[in-house]
Design a protein around this motif. Structure first.
Motif: not given
Length: 344
Positions: A181-191
């Motif tokens: 999330m911090l280094l690639d900007g993913l949403r929680s649902c994407e993770v």
């Protein structure tokens, strides 16, 4: 009549697993027919869940009136909004507007038309401008009730807050979750949707399934790549599940992580790190803001973050005054250099 949303994952793939039902298990037909239609459109389960709870809120208010959905007007929605604003706690304008949008979509689905005005008229004119600030402004007309929302401002975590929050994690799995999330900007649902086959360790990249089932490839930060290898080799149970992130202990050990589990994880570490504003989306905001300050182009950032509209990416260009002055000074120095070269 007591209504609730029931999750039924065993239903056919063409049917929404989220159902609006009464206390006897009977379905609210107009609501579930709409949800089934959105399922056919291949909307995500997260979107179906949001739609179902929007319709549940409206159905609880609308059912005692014993009227068909086709009879509602904008006047009906005025009464519905008044009812919501009298609740305690009061929903935010953003929540109310989303519920109104869902009801309007449901009405169009069943009738093929917009909701008629009724006895109230909220016609207003406003100027619509390009999100990038160019082109001729044009006048648009809105005939719908809509609550005024506060202007959305991106508030990232500070470097100190990121450091404190990061240091509160102990397992490789949790470090990767936050790092993506911090280094690639993913949403929680994407993770949570990541699977083992989505990660290409040799190439140093991963495949992300974003909103609307849109795929994008992202590079893996070297630090994340190293921690990910440790997680796969040392922590992740040897189980036959495609999910990348699974529970590490307890009776759910080896089962895929869930959204409630991720929220619980963040709640625990907010207390432990004493960073009360840390949440998955604020970590994503931090990535976007850091990228803008580092000078990345907006189209590139739009691609990295999976935004369908560049106007959403533009929200990250909300720089602090010191950043504006720094950019101003940099531009002035560059212009001086160009002028000097031309004179010589």
């Amino acid at each position: 009549m007591k209504l609730s949303v029931i999750y039924q994952p065993t239903l056919p793939a063409s049917t929404s697993p989220y159902r609006v039902c009464n206390e006897d298990g009977g379905e609210v037909e107009w609501a579930n027919a709409f949800l089934d239609g959105q399922r056919l459109r291949q909307l995500s389960l997260r979107s179906l869940r949001i739609y179902s709870y929007d319709l549940l809120n409206f159905a609880r208010w609308f059912a005692p009136r014993h009227q068909p959905l086709a009879r509602i007007t904008e006047s009906t929605l005025v009464d519905y909004v008044r009812h919501q604003l009298e609740q305690d706690p009061q929903p935010t304008p953003r929540t109310v507007n989303h519920r109104l949008g869902t009801v309007r979509c449901c009405y169009r689905f069943h009738t093929g038309q917009e909701i008629p005005a009724g006895q109230t008229h909220f016609q207003r004119r406003y100027t619509r401008k390009s999100s990038l600030g160019y082109g001729r402004p044009r006048t648009a007309v809105s005939r719908r009730l809509r609550l005024k929302q506060d202007r959305r401002v991106i508030v990232p975590l500070s470097a100190e807050e990121v450091g404190k929050f990061w240091q509160s994690f102990r397992t490789y799995r949790d470090l990767i979750l936050v790092g993506l999330m911090l280094l690639d900007g993913l949403r929680s649902c994407e993770v949570l949707a990541l699977e083992l086959e989505d990660v290409q360790l040799a190439e140093g990249q991963m495949r992300v399934h974003g909103k609307g089932n849109k795929e994008r490839s992202l590079p893996l930060h070297p630090d994340i790549l190293e921690v990910l290898e440790h997680y796969l080799r040392l922590e992740r149970p040897l189980i036959n599940t495609p999910a990348l992130f699974v529970c590490l202990k307890g009776r759910r050990r080896g089962q895929p992580m869930t959204a409630p589990g991720l929220r619980s994880l963040f709640r625990h570490h907010r207390v432990r790190s004493q960073v009360p504003h840390a949440n998955p989306h604020r970590c994503r905001h931090t990535f976007g803001s850091d990228m803008v300050r580092a000078g990345i182009s907006l189209p590139a950032l739009q691609r990295l973050m999976g935004h369908s509209q560049i106007s959403t990416t533009m929200l990250y260009v909300e720089l602090a005054p010191q950043d504006v002055w720094r950019e101003y000074a940099r531009a002035i120095e560059k212009r001086k250099t160009l002028d000097s070269s031309h004179l010589s």
